[in-house]
Structures are given as C-alpha cells and as structure tokens.
Design a protein around this motif. Structure first.
Motif, PDB file in Angstrom:
ATOM      1  N   PHE A 125       8.192  -6.938 -15.704  1.00 18.32           N
ATOM      2  CA  PHE A 125       9.238  -6.195 -16.417  1.00 18.32           C
ATOM      3  C   PHE A 125       9.654  -6.878 -17.717  1.00 18.32           C
ATOM      4  N   VAL A 126       9.581  -8.194 -17.761  1.00 21.19           N
ATOM      5  CA  VAL A 126      10.012  -8.898 -18.976  1.00 21.19           C
ATOM      6  C   VAL A 126       8.857  -9.134 -19.937  1.00 21.19           C
ATOM      7  N   ALA A 127       7.615  -9.017 -19.472  1.00 19.51           N
ATOM      8  CA  ALA A 127       6.464  -9.238 -20.361  1.00 19.51           C
ATOM      9  C   ALA A 127       6.371  -8.111 -21.377  1.00 19.51           C
ATOM     10  N   ASP A 128       5.673  -8.381 -22.462  1.00 22.04           N
ATOM     11  CA  ASP A 128       5.502  -7.371 -23.513  1.00 22.04           C
ATOM     12  C   ASP A 128       4.521  -6.285 -23.097  1.00 22.04           C
ATOM     13  N   LEU A 129       3.614  -6.599 -22.189  1.00 28.29           N
ATOM     14  CA  LEU A 129       2.665  -5.618 -21.680  1.00 28.29           C
ATOM     15  C   LEU A 129       2.361  -5.948 -20.230  1.00 28.29           C
ATOM     16  N   PHE A 157      14.954  -6.230 -20.026  1.00 31.90           N
ATOM     17  CA  PHE A 157      13.891  -5.246 -19.800  1.00 31.90           C
ATOM     18  C   PHE A 157      13.850  -4.203 -20.907  1.00 31.90           C
ATOM     19  N   ASP A 158      14.673  -4.358 -21.921  1.00 29.23           N
ATOM     20  CA  ASP A 158      14.777  -3.351 -22.980  1.00 29.23           C
ATOM     21  C   ASP A 158      13.429  -3.185 -23.695  1.00 29.23           C
ATOM     22  N   PRO A 159      12.906  -1.954 -23.779  1.00 35.60           N
ATOM     23  CA  PRO A 159      11.621  -1.754 -24.486  1.00 35.60           C
ATOM     24  C   PRO A 159      11.652  -2.190 -25.938  1.00 35.60           C
ATOM     25  N   ARG A 160      12.838  -2.208 -26.539  1.00 38.95           N
ATOM     26  CA  ARG A 160      12.917  -2.621 -27.948  1.00 38.95           C
ATOM     27  C   ARG A 160      12.616  -4.106 -28.132  1.00 38.95           C
ATOM     28  N   LEU A 161      12.666  -4.891 -27.042  1.00 36.04           N
ATOM     29  CA  LEU A 161      12.334  -6.306 -27.143  1.00 36.04           C
ATOM     30  C   LEU A 161      10.838  -6.568 -27.036  1.00 36.04           C
ATOM     31  N   LYS A 162      10.087  -5.542 -26.654  1.00 38.81           N
ATOM     32  CA  LYS A 162       8.654  -5.734 -26.468  1.00 38.81           C
ATOM     33  C   LYS A 162       7.951  -5.951 -27.812  1.00 38.81           C
ATOM     34  N   ARG A 163       7.170  -6.997 -27.880  1.00 33.92           N
ATOM     35  CA  ARG A 163       6.415  -7.293 -29.105  1.00 33.92           C
ATOM     36  C   ARG A 163       5.050  -6.613 -29.057  1.00 33.92           C
ATOM     37  N   PRO A 164       4.580  -6.113 -30.187  1.00 37.35           N
ATOM     38  CA  PRO A 164       3.286  -5.415 -30.180  1.00 37.35           C
ATOM     39  C   PRO A 164       2.127  -6.379 -29.939  1.00 37.35           C
ATOM     40  N   ILE A 165       1.134  -5.895 -29.227  1.00 42.30           N
ATOM     41  CA  ILE A 165      -0.070  -6.688 -28.968  1.00 42.30           C
ATOM     42  C   ILE A 165      -1.028  -6.516 -30.151  1.00 42.30           C
TER      43      ILE A 165
END
Length: 438
Positions: free
Chosen positions: A269-273, A149-157
C-alpha cells in the motif's frame, strides 16, 4: 553511576550516627562490586514486566532445569536473553520455535558475577495469527489516516531505468525470476542487488539498511522489494511500521513484489507500484525490447501508410483543381475578359462621343441665343452705343442729361467707333430744339 541522594536519606544517616558516604571521584572511586550491586538494585526496582518479541534461539537441553532463549525486536537490531522453566516451552498450547512471536511476563535480573542481564520468564503467550492480523489492520488504519496511502504520493516509475535496485533473499526464486525475466525483456538492463533476510527477526533491520543504501545510490532509478509467497508469519517483516515509513520517505520509486495475493502486506500500500509477483514486477518496470521494436515497426508502417494516403489525397485534389477550366486554360478567362473590356471601351467611347455631340449642339444653340441678344448683334442692326469721354473715363450716355452740349462723345457702331461732340440736346416729344445758344 551514583545513587540519588535526598535530604531525608542524608538526614536519616546523620541521625542514625552513620557517616555520610564520600562523593564519587577519582580520589574516591567505587569498586566493581559496588557498581554491580547498585545496577542490580536499580534493575530489581523495575519489577515484573510484559515484553513482546520474536524468538530467534531456543536452547532446551534434556535434563536441565532452565531453558535459554533469545528474544529479538523485529524492527531493530536488539535482543534480550531470556530464561524460563523448560515446561513453559514443552506445555505451550502452540508449539514454540525459532521465529515465533510471543509475549512473555517476567522479571529482569542482573548477574553481578558476569555483568549480564537476563529476563526470567514466568509466562509465555504465543501471538496467534488472528492477533497478528488485527495488529496489521490497526497499523494499516493508522498509516491510512496519516495519508501514507495517498495516490498523490506515488512517484512515477521510469520507462527504461538504467539501473534497478533489487532487495531479496540470497539465491531465492524471486531473485532468479526478476533477473531472468528482466534480462530476457531488455538484455542491457543493470541491477544493484542487496541480499537480505526476508523473514525472521533480522529481516526488517537488514532490509532497512539495504533500502537506505540503494536510495543513496546515484545510478539506481527504481528499487524492487521482492519475495515469493509465504505464510502470514513469514510476511510479517513487510508489514513492519519502520519499513513502511522508510518506503514512503525514500526518494527513489519503490516497487513492492511480495507475491502474496490473499493477504497483502502493508508494503504493497505504501510502495509506488504494487506487483502481484516478482515476475510481474520485472515485466512492469522493464519494457520488452521485442515488443517495443514491433511497436516501432507498426508505428513506422502506420506513419508511412498515413503519409501515402495524404499524398494520394492531395494528388487527387490537385488533379481536380487542374481539371477545372480556369486551370486547364488559364488564358481563356483573360481573353474573355479582354473582349468584354474592348466592348465596354467601345461602348464608353460611343457614349462619350454622343454626349460630346449633344453638349456641342446645346452649346451652339446657347451661343446663337447669346449672340442674338448680345451687343454686337444689336449694333449690327443699326444701333450704337454712345459714351461720354471725360479724360480717361468713359460713361455710357443713358439720358440727354448725361451728354450736355459740348461733351466729347464716342459712338460705337458695328464695325468701329466714331468720335463726336454734342451740339445740343432735344427731349423726345419737344417742339423746339435746344441748340445750346442763349
């Protein structure tokens, strides 16, 4: 399939007088009945077990003494045939239907005649909503501990994706909402749609396959996982561990648009957005063409106004500079400076001339003083300079001893020189004159 042989069993057969069974080979194959019996024996050794799954089919016919069910793994394309007493289904405290999650207790049986395996169930326990939510919370804690769930793993849209991958139910309201809203906002948007089951025992496997296909698609820049709202049981596939890990492992940004506010599935929670609804997902990943054009017009107007303001300010600044005397009449300062230069030049010339006159007067006085005390003035008063000439040498006579009798003398007077010879010498105050004769 061979039965394991141990030394003890072989020894037992030898001591009992039974001949050892020949090894299985092409020359000594087993008949089908032997294989079926051995498989039945091995399965029978498993004993009674507890199994969890989702009911996908219930065959309960009136008047029959056996009910047939199909139990499926929600996370994999695997199923198991189940048989039970019809009363287990009729007397269940929670009505059992297709899609219900259950935990059953029974014993596996291998039917040698048909070569099939079936689970004979003695007890069926429906999995309640509370237990399902507790499992989801335990899985949520596990995934959070692993950092998924780390926000740093989220990829930009991407701001304007060229092609959008959409995973949703066939002819669903979620699909219509995403397509209509996206195309109204940006008519040129393109979609790669994968219609899958979004609830039930086959949903996870189908969504995993569709997700892998879209993630490999070279043109897809963002993937939307869309479904409308539903009950906790309907949304269980979106909290499946396999699906959550597949979302994290994907290289393409993924948007979770499940549309269920009170109980968020783990895919949110695991999705990027995370989008509140499929409509919200379309709005957040596809820019509004009209709004963007209006923004461009506004920025263009603001830029033009800012440029005009800057030009006006610079024009006023130039006018102020030009209104200053130094720029209004640039030669005025030069003329003033020229007059000052001429005045300073005249003053310098006057000072120089005065200094020259003063120094000339001083020089003349010094010359007069020097002339007064010089040899020429002395000679002009009647004095003479006497020199004794010896060859080319001339020595000034300072004493009578320097000019003995017979010396050749040169006497310099004011207007020339006289050549003479010394006839004799006479000391001052002497009574007799030395004539130079014996």
């Amino acid at each position: 399939m061979t039965e394991p042989r141990t030394p003890s069993s072989a020894a037992g057969r030898e001591t009992s007088g039974q001949p050892a069974a020949p090894a299985n080979s092409a020359e000594h194959p087993w008949p089908v009945r032997s294989v079926s019996i051995k498989v039945a024996q091995w399965i029978d050794r498993l004993g009674s077990i507890w199994v969890e799954g989702q009911i996908t089919q219930i065959n309960l016919r009136p008047g029959t003494r056996t009910a047939f069910l199909v139990l499926r793994d929600p996370s994999a394309d695997m199923s198991l045939s189940v048989t039970c007493d019809p009363d287990l289904i009729r007397n269940s405290p929670v009505p059992l239907q297709e899609g219900s999650r259950v935990v059953v207790y029974g014993k596996l049986s291998f039917f040698t005649g048909r070569g099939t395996i079936s689970l004979r169930v003695l007890e069926i326990r429906p999995v309640g909503i509370g237990e399902l939510l507790a499992r989801i919370e335990r899985l949520k804690a596990l995934l959070a501990a692993e950092g998924l769930f780390d926000p740093r793993l989220k990829r930009p849209i991407p701001f304007l994706p060229g092609t959008i991958g959409l995973i949703t139910g066939r002819a669903s309201a979620a699909e219509r909402d995403v397509l209509s809203v996206a195309r109204n906002r940006w008519p040129a948007v393109r979609f790669e749609i994968r219609n899958t089951a979004v609830q039930g025992p086959t949903a996870v496997a189908q969504m995993l396959t569709a997700l892998a296909e879209l993630d490999r698609h070279p043109a897809v820049e963002v993937i939307v996982l869309a479904r409308g709202g539903g009950s906790v049981e309907d949304l269980l596939p979106f909290s499946d561990e396999a699906l959550c890990r597949a979302i994290v492992a994907a290289t393409t940004p993924i948007v979770s648009a499940i549309g269920h506010e009170p109980d968020n599935p783990l895919s949110d929670f695991v999705a990027d957005l995370r989008a509140a609804t499929p409509t919200d997902a379309a709005k957040r990943i596809v820019p509004d063409a009209a709004a963007e054009l209006a923004c461009i017009r506004e920025l263009r107007e603001r830029t033009a106004a800012a440029l005009r303001g800057w030009v006006d300010r610079e024009t006023k600044a130039l006018a102020q500079l030009r209104s200053r005397p130094v720029l209004a009449d640039p030669l005025r300062e030069i003329d003033r400076r020229q007059e000052e230069v001429e005045r300073l030049r005249t003053a310098a010339r006057r000072s120089t001339e005065q200094l020259i006159r003063t120094e000339g007067t001083a020089t003349r006085h010094l010359r007069e003083k020097l002339t007064a005390v010089g040899p020429a003035a002395t000679l002009a008063r009647g004095y003479a300079v006497v020199q004794r000439v010896t060859g080319r040498d001339r020595e000034v006579v300072r004493s009578i001893e320097d000019a003995p009798a017979g010396s050749q003398l040169r006497i310099r007077v004011a207007d020339g020189a006289v050549t003479a010879a010394a006839l004799g010498t006479q000391a001052l105050g002497a009574r007799h004159t030395d004539t130079g004769r014996n």
